[in-house]
Structures are given as C-alpha cells and as structure tokens.
Scaffold this motif. Structure first.
Motif, PDB file in Angstrom:
ATOM      1  N   ALA A 235       0.696  -1.069   0.153  1.00 47.45           N
ATOM      2  CA  ALA A 235       0.070   0.087  -0.143  1.00 47.45           C
ATOM      3  C   ALA A 235       0.799   1.395  -0.047  1.00 47.45           C
ATOM      4  N   ILE A 236       2.065   1.301   0.499  1.00 47.62           N
ATOM      5  CA  ILE A 236       2.983   2.141   0.552  1.00 47.62           C
ATOM      6  C   ILE A 236       3.152   2.901  -0.906  1.00 47.62           C
ATOM      7  N   PHE A 237       3.050   2.239  -1.892  1.00 44.52           N
ATOM      8  CA  PHE A 237       3.404   2.558  -3.188  1.00 44.52           C
ATOM      9  C   PHE A 237       2.269   3.546  -3.840  1.00 44.52           C
ATOM     10  N   GLU A 238       0.886   3.360  -2.918  1.00 41.01           N
ATOM     11  CA  GLU A 238      -0.080   4.093  -3.683  1.00 41.01           C
ATOM     12  C   GLU A 238       0.030   5.624  -2.916  1.00 41.01           C
ATOM     13  N   LYS A 239       0.896   5.908  -2.042  1.00 38.98           N
ATOM     14  CA  LYS A 239       1.205   7.307  -1.335  1.00 38.98           C
ATOM     15  C   LYS A 239       1.945   8.101  -2.445  1.00 38.98           C
ATOM     16  N   ARG A 240       2.046   9.331  -2.186  1.00 44.84           N
ATOM     17  CA  ARG A 240       3.051  10.298  -2.754  1.00 44.84           C
ATOM     18  C   ARG A 240       4.022  10.554  -1.899  1.00 44.84           C
ATOM     19  N   ALA A 241       5.052  11.257  -2.201  1.00 49.36           N
ATOM     20  CA  ALA A 241       6.359  11.514  -1.595  1.00 49.36           C
ATOM     21  C   ALA A 241       5.958  12.237  -0.255  1.00 49.36           C
ATOM     22  N   GLU A 242       5.125  13.223  -0.474  1.00 51.74           N
ATOM     23  CA  GLU A 242       5.021  14.391   0.404  1.00 51.74           C
ATOM     24  C   GLU A 242       4.175  13.775   1.668  1.00 51.74           C
ATOM     25  N   GLN A 243       3.929  12.362   1.785  1.00 50.27           N
ATOM     26  CA  GLN A 243       3.259  11.674   2.671  1.00 50.27           C
ATOM     27  C   GLN A 243       3.971  10.841   3.624  1.00 50.27           C
ATOM     28  N   LEU A 244       5.395  10.664   2.990  1.00 48.94           N
ATOM     29  CA  LEU A 244       6.385   9.752   3.784  1.00 48.94           C
ATOM     30  C   LEU A 244       7.262  10.472   4.871  1.00 48.94           C
ATOM     31  N   GLY A 245       7.475   9.913   5.839  1.00 49.74           N
ATOM     32  CA  GLY A 245       8.332  10.278   6.791  1.00 49.74           C
ATOM     33  C   GLY A 245       9.733   9.782   6.661  1.00 49.74           C
ATOM     34  N   VAL A 246      10.868  10.152   7.354  1.00 47.23           N
ATOM     35  CA  VAL A 246      12.107   9.490   7.321  1.00 47.23           C
ATOM     36  C   VAL A 246      12.239   8.192   7.201  1.00 47.23           C
ATOM     37  N   ALA A 247      11.612   7.687   8.130  1.00 49.69           N
ATOM     38  CA  ALA A 247      11.479   6.167   8.456  1.00 49.69           C
ATOM     39  C   ALA A 247      11.132   5.336   7.346  1.00 49.69           C
ATOM     40  N   GLU A 248      10.003   5.816   6.726  1.00 49.07           N
ATOM     41  CA  GLU A 248       9.413   5.234   5.545  1.00 49.07           C
ATOM     42  C   GLU A 248      10.331   5.325   4.235  1.00 49.07           C
ATOM     43  N   PHE A 249      10.996   6.470   4.147  1.00 46.59           N
ATOM     44  CA  PHE A 249      11.965   6.687   2.949  1.00 46.59           C
ATOM     45  C   PHE A 249      13.070   5.603   3.227  1.00 46.59           C
ATOM     46  N   VAL A 250      13.438   5.254   4.521  1.00 39.54           N
ATOM     47  CA  VAL A 250      14.515   4.306   4.919  1.00 39.54           C
ATOM     48  C   VAL A 250      14.103   2.987   4.172  1.00 39.54           C
ATOM     49  N   GLY A 251      12.837   2.786   4.647  1.00 38.24           N
ATOM     50  CA  GLY A 251      12.429   1.280   4.336  1.00 38.24           C
ATOM     51  C   GLY A 251      12.279   1.256   2.786  1.00 38.24           C
ATOM     52  N   LEU A 252      11.756   2.361   1.818  1.00 39.86           N
ATOM     53  CA  LEU A 252      11.748   2.153   0.636  1.00 39.86           C
ATOM     54  C   LEU A 252      13.181   1.977  -0.116  1.00 39.86           C
ATOM     55  N   THR A 253      14.150   2.887   0.641  1.00 40.80           N
ATOM     56  CA  THR A 253      15.545   2.681  -0.030  1.00 40.80           C
ATOM     57  C   THR A 253      16.100   1.073   0.439  1.00 40.80           C
ATOM     58  N   GLN A 254      15.735   0.439   1.416  1.00 38.77           N
ATOM     59  CA  GLN A 254      16.157  -0.812   1.880  1.00 38.77           C
ATOM     60  C   GLN A 254      15.513  -1.919   0.741  1.00 38.77           C
ATOM     61  N   ARG A 255      14.204  -1.639   0.433  1.00 43.26           N
ATOM     62  CA  ARG A 255      13.601  -2.375  -0.493  1.00 43.26           C
ATOM     63  C   ARG A 255      14.327  -2.221  -1.907  1.00 43.26           C
ATOM     64  N   ILE A 256      14.618  -1.088  -2.345  1.00 35.41           N
ATOM     65  CA  ILE A 256      15.247  -0.741  -3.639  1.00 35.41           C
ATOM     66  C   ILE A 256      16.542  -1.447  -3.814  1.00 35.41           C
ATOM     67  N   GLY A 257      17.308  -1.176  -2.494  1.00 39.41           N
ATOM     68  CA  GLY A 257      18.645  -1.746  -2.581  1.00 39.41           C
ATOM     69  C   GLY A 257      18.570  -3.416  -2.734  1.00 39.41           C
ATOM     70  N   GLN A 258      17.537  -4.083  -2.142  1.00 37.04           N
ATOM     71  CA  GLN A 258      17.368  -5.374  -2.236  1.00 37.04           C
ATOM     72  C   GLN A 258      17.272  -6.027  -3.384  1.00 37.04           C
ATOM     73  N   HIS A 259      16.427  -5.296  -4.263  1.00 31.90           N
ATOM     74  CA  HIS A 259      16.026  -5.654  -5.505  1.00 31.90           C
ATOM     75  C   HIS A 259      17.060  -5.131  -6.534  1.00 31.90           C
ATOM     76  N   ASN A 260      17.947  -4.160  -6.218  1.00 27.23           N
ATOM     77  CA  ASN A 260      19.152  -3.797  -7.256  1.00 27.23           C
ATOM     78  C   ASN A 260      20.185  -3.751  -6.447  1.00 27.23           C
ATOM     79  N   ALA A 261      20.834  -4.990  -6.336  1.00 27.26           N
ATOM     80  CA  ALA A 261      22.149  -5.178  -5.570  1.00 27.26           C
ATOM     81  C   ALA A 261      23.220  -4.363  -6.156  1.00 27.26           C
ATOM     82  N   GLY A 262      24.024  -3.328  -5.281  1.00 32.22           N
ATOM     83  CA  GLY A 262      24.729  -2.505  -5.855  1.00 32.22           C
ATOM     84  C   GLY A 262      24.401  -1.403  -6.602  1.00 32.22           C
TER      85      GLY A 262
END
Length: 277
Positions: A235-262
């Motif tokens: 559901a987080i991907f239904e949100k827009r950037a302005e709705q996310l706090g720092v912790a949620e952006f950290v979580g997004l970064t972790q996901r992107i890092g997992q799917h895009n090694a390096g």
C-alpha cells in the motif's frame, strides 16, 4: 571605513536590530562540546559582536564580500586570522576545522540558503548545530512534517539527521534594505542518527526521485529504479512522496537496495545541484 553598502547580487539584507541579533546568538546551544562557531556572511558584524563576547567557543567568519572583509578587519581585530574571505559553498570544512565539531550561524542570503543547508548535509558528521535566519517560507518547509505541500526534499534530508526548531519570525523593517518577505530563525541540532539504516547514497537518490514527480504515486515516481511489480504491491506505493516520513523513506531505500544489488555503486557522491528541487 564606517559602513558597508548592501549588495543586491549577494542577497545582502543587513540586520539592524541588536535585540534580535542577541536572540539569534543566544539560540546557540553548543551540543556535544562544540567549541568552534562559524558565522556565514557576517556583513558588518551585527551577530559577530555578540559571538565574540562568549568565551565558550572560538568564532570564525566566512565572507565573500571584499568590502565586508575590509570592514571586519578594521572593526573586529579580535577575529585576527579567523576571517575567511571566500565562498562558503566552496569550502572544505574538514580542512578549515580539522577533527573539530562545529556550529554554524548566520543571517543567510535568501538566494543561497538551500545550498547552505545542502552543504551542511554534506558535512553532517562535523556540523552539530546550525542557527540560521532565512526566508520564512523556507524555514517553515524545513520544519514541516509529512503531509504538507511545502514538505519536500530538503525537509526529509535534514530531518533525517537533525532536530529542527522554528524559533521566531523576523519582520522586514529590521533589515537594511528591508526584504519583501518575512524572515525566520531556525535551529538545527544533530540527532542521534550517525548513519541511516540503509545505503545513504541511495537514500538521497530515492528521496530526490520521489519528489521529482511529487504528484505521482510512488509506484510511478520510482519506476526508474526498475522494481518488479511484486515489489511494489504494498500500500505504501499508492502514496505520494509528501506523505512519507524519514523512516518510510529508509524502508523504501532498503527495498530498492534488495532488488538492485549495488544500486548505489555508480552513483556520485552528494551533489548540491543534483538535489535541488
């Protein structure tokens, strides 16, 4: 030399109210045993005079205006060799203050205030506190929580590493010349996050990309990262950037890092122009 002429191309609006100057200097809290204070754009030294009265820290100034530099040398001999006649945005703070934590203070020119804060971010391990007078709208943006139209890239990145306090508003008539907008004083105090729980270089890029098309949902805004459909089903991907706090952006970064090694291996280091909104 008894005065300095404010220069429009440098965005100079000299503060002329000593009470406000004292309040700005008094807002310094010197966390973590900070013993160095660097003032940006001292002009004729309305803040400098009060900074120099406090023996708890050593004051240095950085000033690009040669006329102001000449004035400061005459009127503030106590600064001795601590006047840096240069552009703050081009300075290496680790060279200026090797192995020293510092606080930054100043009446920041409106036209470069965002760049000053990006420079603070680039030196976040060294800069433990910032007290700055800036345009009111920018001050509100820095301290804004998620959910606001003014919440943006700079809000997220600064709030990741600093506690931000909007201290007080300053009216135009206390400046020479008066600006056309209100000003405000903010204080940034380094928080306990020395390093985010994700790839920090990639974090900056994710925040930038998310706000670059802020009207789109994150599912669409983050398409350049090439996430597979199953990775964006939450559901987080239904949100827009302005709705996310720092912790949620950290979580997004972790996901992107997992799917895009390096994923961040080829990314450049923090670039001020690249992060500008």
């Amino acid at each position: 030399m008894n005065t300095v002429r404010p220069k429009k191309h440098l965005g100079q609006h000299f503060l002329a109210d000593p009470n406000i100057a004292r309040n700005i200097v008094g807002a310094l809290q010197l966390p973590d045993g900070v013993g160095q204070v660097l003032e940006i754009g001292p002009g004729m030294g309305v803040l400098t005079q009060y900074l120099l009265q406090n023996p708890a820290y050593q004051t240095s100034v950085v000033e690009i205006d040669t006329e102001s530099v000449a004035y400061l040398k005459v009127h503030y001999p106590a600064l001795e060799n601590r006047i840096y006649a240069t552009d703050f945005l081009r300075q290496d703070l680790s060279t200026m203050f090797p192995d020293q934590k510092l606080a930054i203070i100043g009446n920041f020119p409106y036209n470069i205030s965002s760049q000053i804060f990006f420079q603070v971010l680039a030196n976040r391990q060294q800069v433990r506190e910032v007290v700055g007078m800036i345009q009111k709208e920018v001050a509100q943006r820095l301290a804004e929580p998620p959910g606001s139209k003014t919440y943006g890239i700079l809000s997220v990145l600064l709030q990741a590493y600093y506690k931000i306090d909007y201290l007080f508003t300053v009216p135009p008539h206390v400046f020479v010349p008066p600006p056309k907008v209100e000003s405000a004083v903010v204080r940034l105090t380094r928080n306990e996050t020395e390093k985010l729980d994700c790839d920090e270089k990639l974090f900056f890029r994710v925040v930038k990309q998310a706000f670059q098309t802020r009207r789109k949902t994150l599912r669409n805004a983050l398409k350049p990262f090439g996430l597979p459909p199953e990775a964006t089903a939450d559901a987080i991907f239904e949100k827009r950037a302005e709705q996310l706090g720092v912790a949620e952006f950290v979580g997004l970064t972790q996901r992107i890092g997992q799917h895009n090694a390096g994923a961040s291996a080829a990314l450049p280091d923090l670039d001020l122009n690249d992060l500008a909104e």
